[in-house]
Motif scaffolding. Structure first.
Motif, PDB file in Angstrom:
ATOM      1  N   GLN A  29      -3.392  -3.145  -5.426  1.00 35.95           N
ATOM      2  CA  GLN A  29      -4.488  -2.578  -6.519  1.00 35.95           C
ATOM      3  C   GLN A  29      -4.620  -1.122  -6.338  1.00 35.95           C
ATOM      4  O   GLN A  29      -4.453  -0.457  -5.577  1.00 35.95           O
ATOM      5  CB  GLN A  29      -5.872  -3.256  -6.115  1.00 35.95           C
ATOM      6  N   PRO A  30      -4.830  -0.581  -7.775  1.00 36.80           N
ATOM      7  CA  PRO A  30      -5.002   0.949  -7.717  1.00 36.80           C
ATOM      8  C   PRO A  30      -6.062   1.411  -6.971  1.00 36.80           C
ATOM      9  O   PRO A  30      -7.256   0.805  -6.866  1.00 36.80           O
ATOM     10  CB  PRO A  30      -5.213   1.415  -9.299  1.00 36.80           C
ATOM     11  N   ILE A  31      -5.873   2.462  -6.041  1.00 32.74           N
ATOM     12  CA  ILE A  31      -7.102   3.026  -5.461  1.00 32.74           C
ATOM     13  C   ILE A  31      -7.391   4.417  -5.833  1.00 32.74           C
ATOM     14  O   ILE A  31      -6.382   5.278  -5.819  1.00 32.74           O
ATOM     15  CB  ILE A  31      -7.002   2.682  -3.857  1.00 32.74           C
ATOM     16  N   THR A  32      -8.473   4.838  -5.796  1.00 33.29           N
ATOM     17  CA  THR A  32      -9.230   6.233  -5.937  1.00 33.29           C
ATOM     18  C   THR A  32     -10.422   6.216  -4.947  1.00 33.29           C
ATOM     19  O   THR A  32     -11.300   5.377  -4.805  1.00 33.29           O
ATOM     20  CB  THR A  32      -9.523   6.561  -7.296  1.00 33.29           C
ATOM     21  N   ASN A  70     -10.983   0.203  -5.442  1.00 36.02           N
ATOM     22  CA  ASN A  70     -10.014  -0.478  -5.161  1.00 36.02           C
ATOM     23  C   ASN A  70      -9.653  -1.531  -6.135  1.00 36.02           C
ATOM     24  O   ASN A  70     -10.249  -2.589  -5.866  1.00 36.02           O
ATOM     25  CB  ASN A  70      -9.850  -0.984  -3.648  1.00 36.02           C
ATOM     26  N   GLY A  71      -9.076  -1.148  -7.134  1.00 37.54           N
ATOM     27  CA  GLY A  71      -8.802  -2.320  -8.234  1.00 37.54           C
ATOM     28  C   GLY A  71     -10.402  -2.489  -8.911  1.00 37.54           C
ATOM     29  O   GLY A  71     -11.150  -1.485  -9.172  1.00 37.54           O
ATOM     30  N   PRO A  72     -10.732  -3.745  -9.214  1.00 36.45           N
ATOM     31  CA  PRO A  72     -12.134  -3.758  -9.500  1.00 36.45           C
ATOM     32  C   PRO A  72     -13.136  -3.963  -8.383  1.00 36.45           C
ATOM     33  O   PRO A  72     -14.392  -3.840  -8.876  1.00 36.45           O
ATOM     34  CB  PRO A  72     -12.186  -5.276 -10.297  1.00 36.45           C
ATOM     35  N   THR A  97       0.674  -1.345   0.030  1.00 29.86           N
ATOM     36  CA  THR A  97       0.014   0.048   0.058  1.00 29.86           C
ATOM     37  C   THR A  97       0.934   1.225   0.064  1.00 29.86           C
ATOM     38  O   THR A  97       1.936   1.313   0.606  1.00 29.86           O
ATOM     39  CB  THR A  97      -0.876  -0.158   1.310  1.00 29.86           C
ATOM     40  N   ASP A  98       0.503   2.155  -0.914  1.00 29.40           N
ATOM     41  CA  ASP A  98       1.463   3.419  -1.076  1.00 29.40           C
ATOM     42  C   ASP A  98       0.327   4.288  -1.634  1.00 29.40           C
ATOM     43  O   ASP A  98       0.152   4.533  -2.932  1.00 29.40           O
ATOM     44  CB  ASP A  98       2.506   3.262  -1.742  1.00 29.40           C
ATOM     45  N   PHE A  99      -0.140   5.371  -1.001  1.00 34.04           N
ATOM     46  CA  PHE A  99      -1.241   6.328  -1.559  1.00 34.04           C
ATOM     47  C   PHE A  99      -1.180   7.461  -0.817  1.00 34.04           C
ATOM     48  O   PHE A  99      -0.800   7.834   0.199  1.00 34.04           O
ATOM     49  CB  PHE A  99      -2.778   5.755  -1.561  1.00 34.04           C
TER      50      PHE A  99
END
Length: 667
Positions: A190-193, A219-221, A162-164
């Motif tokens: 997973q990419p997170i927005t 978070n991802g899908p 995790t890194d956001f």
């Protein structure tokens, strides 16, 4: 004299005022910095520094601290930014309510340019876990307006991949003010927005104006949406919030919810979120779909569970139900590929996984069970599936009661309905010293409905019931290894009932039996006795005894089934009680694998392969029923009764039938 008294009065009042004016002119609140910093450092368990301190005595007491820095814990790896730095921190406090014992009221907290660096090392040490020395018992705290200007945070957790980064600020004024936070980066690889919008006024609002919250997260899908209000946002109470989840696999929710979830097919779930502080989080009125199955119920999570071996694990209690369930949607719970390639809402990856599982030459899942994950949370599950879907499945309903406590799994029981009977098992899985589990299971067959099992073949008919007992003891790290290295036994029996004569047509010499059928051979033949005694040793299921006695013939089954290699090596010998054209004694050999069985002779019995495979999903020995041919001599008739008595005695008389049903009761 009067003039003298006036002078004294002016001096008595004026001198203190003058002294206060002079003191205010020369006073420096930074003189108190060592005391404030020392108290704050002791309270948080790490160094706290403040650049400057200002106090303004107005309608409220207003304290302004500039250049506030909260350091990392002692021994934290160097080179990182501090945990928190704040350009300017403004706090307004009402003194009178505090002195009157009505709690501490802070009409305003203003934070200018806050910077947060929340990090965790690979060995689990974290800079955001504060040593606050316990709590509770302090004055009640109420906060009014929260203003944040130009705030940002970075969260780094290598173990969670995790890194956001997050940007936080308040917008608007008064009742319309709101807090807006935007996050972007990676979470759990997973990419997170995410975007969170909440009210800027906190617990000073009245119950008619609860605190609004609106969250959208991807978070991802996996998609998460939360919207509603909280009456007491600081205490996380009085929630009127709807929560929605959707995605291709509920297993991807694991890092978000904090407890392990097996792989599932695509899902959509929504419900009401109820908060009783952070100690009780309820997900009520849950409704949704899981692959081809519907799902409903409630989930209660206590993030702070019982401390065991120094670890404070969450505790999760689930009461779930389905009106209609496709068992393939639950394959992930036993390590298999969930769902079907033909599911309407299946993702391309899901279809590929299901197709790969279908193409594999193995039937039993060999996915390793992650023993450490079982200790992440204590889980209590009750589940009821009212109706099992599938034309080829001889199972009607499902009931499960499961507990995972300190990594140990107890299933008590898992129970399937089979017509008027039930197939149930109690299972205990205990972690060993390594990465394996020690499994013990007992099986009960309670009046399994033969007519229901025959319906699943779409060819044969029958009546009666089968009862029996079984047990297995094994050690392994997957379902395949647990079954493939198990020891135990199975005993079963059937008394009374009947089976379709079509079975006889397909199991004997085709010409003779078909001719008899055309001449009026009875459509059903009575079953006088069916008994089985099977031993399991290191994954080898040995057919010590399996005999079927009918009105026409007796069948004996010999051989074994290798559960480790998933291979079959059985021989069925049929002897007719009555001579008929073409009804000479014959053998049928069953070989091959669970997924690709072969039956010899083959031309006249090819239609049985599909039926046998369907019943194998219920219980391996029952898969033999569609291949049975009747026949034996009258001299062997007594053997079945003796075997039935032996099997009944060894089972303690609890599960096996004690008497044959009357002829009028046979269907």
């Amino acid at each position: 004299m009067a003039k003298s008294r006036t002078v004294w009065r002016l001096a008595f009042i004026g001198v203190p005022i003058a002294l206060l004016v002079v003191l205010a002119a020369i006073w420096d609140w930074d003189w108190f910095l060592p005391i404030v910093q020392s108290k704050a450092s002791a309270a948080l368990g790490r160094q706290v520094t403040i650049g400057h301190l200002h106090v303004r005595l107005r309608r409220h007491i207003e304290v302004v601290a500039d250049d506030v820095v909260v350091g990392n814990p002692p021994g934290w790896p160097g080179g990182n930014p501090p945990f928190v730095s704040i350009g300017s921190l403004t706090i307004q406090a009402e003194l009178l309510p505090y002195l009157e014992g009505r709690g501490l009221i802070l009409p305003l907290i203003g934070i200018d340019k806050p910077r947060v660096y929340a990090a965790e090392t690979r060995d689990g040490a974290a800079n955001f876990r504060l040593s606050t020395g316990g709590g509770g018992g302090g004055p009640a705290l109420k906060i009014g307006d929260l203003r944040i200007d130009d705030g940002d945070a970075r969260v780094v957790m290598p173990r969670l991949k995790t890194d956001f980064d997050a940007r936080v600020a308040t917008q608007g004024q008064g009742q319309d003010a709101k807090i807006v936070a935007d996050a972007k980066g990676t979470y759990a690889a997973q990419p997170i927005t995410a975007r969170l919008i909440g009210g800027a006024l906190l617990s000073l609002r009245d119950h008619d104006n609860p605190w609004p919250i609106d969250l959208d997260l991807a978070n991802g899908p996996t998609k998460v949406a939360l919207n509603g209000t909280l009456e007491d946002p600081l205490a996380f109470k009085g929630a009127n919030v709807r929560l929605r989840f959707s995605g291709p696999d509920m297993g991807l929710l694991e890092p978000l919810v904090g407890f392990p979830i097996p792989k599932t097919p695509a899902y959509q779930i929504a419900g009401k979120l109820n908060l009783e502080g952070l100690q009780n989080i309820r997900f009520d009125d849950l409704q949704g779909r899981l692959g081809n199955s519907d799902i409903a119920g409630s989930i209660l999570e206590r993030p702070s569970g019982t401390e065991v071996n120094g670890k404070d694990r969450p505790e999760v209690t689930m009461n779930l139900r389905s009106n209609r369930i496709d068992l393939t949607d639950l394959n992930g719970f036993i390590g298999g590929a969930p769902g079907r390639a033909t599911t309407a809402n299946a993702t391309p990856q899901e279809r590929e996984t299901a197709a790969k599982a279908r193409a594999s030459d193995k039937l039993l899942p060999d996915t390793p069970i992650s023993v450490p994950r079982l200790s992440w949370a204590d889980i209590h599950l009750k589940y009821r599936g009212a109706h099992i879907e599938g034309r080829d499945m001889p199972l009607d309903d499902l009931t499960v009661a499961l507990d995972v406590v300190n990594g140990r799994i107890s299933v008590h029981p898992v129970s399937f309905g089979v017509g008027k009977g039930r197939l149930l098992s109690n299972i205990d899985l205990a972690p060993t010293s390594g990465k394996t589990l020690h499994a013990r299971a007992d099986v009960r067959m309670q009046n399994l409905d033969v007519s229901r099992m025959m319906q699943a073949t779409h060819t044969f008919q029958g009546a009666g019931s089968i009862s029996g007992v079984g047990a297995i003891d094994s050690t392994g790290d997957s379902l395949a290894t647990l079954v493939g290295d198990g020891n135990g036994e199975i005993k079963m029996a059937m008394a009374g009932g009947n089976l379709s004569s079509v079975l006889i047509d397909l199991t004997g010499l085709e010409f003779g039996k078909a001719l008899l059928s055309a001449l009026g051979f009875p459509e059903k033949t009575p079953v006088q006795c069916f008994v089985g005694d099977l031993g399991l040793k290191r994954g080898l299921l040995d057919f010590n005894v399996m005999t079927l006695d009918t009105g026409e013939a007796i069948v004996n089954v010999n051989g074994d089934v290798n559960l480790s290699k998933e291979t079959i090596d059985l021989a069925l010998k049929t002897n007719s009680k009555h001579f008929s054209i073409g009804s000479l004694p014959t053998n049928i050999d069953i070989g091959g694998t669970f997924k690709d069985p072969s039956i010899r002779p083959g031309a006249e019995v090819a239609a049985r392969v599909g039926a046998a495979a369907g019943l194998a999903a219920l219980f391996a020995p029952l898969a033999i029923l569609p291949t049975i041919q009747f026949g034996t001599s009258d001299a062997d008739d007594a053997r079945c009764g003796e075997l039935l008595q032996q099997a009944r005695a060894s089972a303690g008389g609890k599960a096996l039938p004690t008497e044959r049903p009357a002829a009028s009761a046979q269907r």
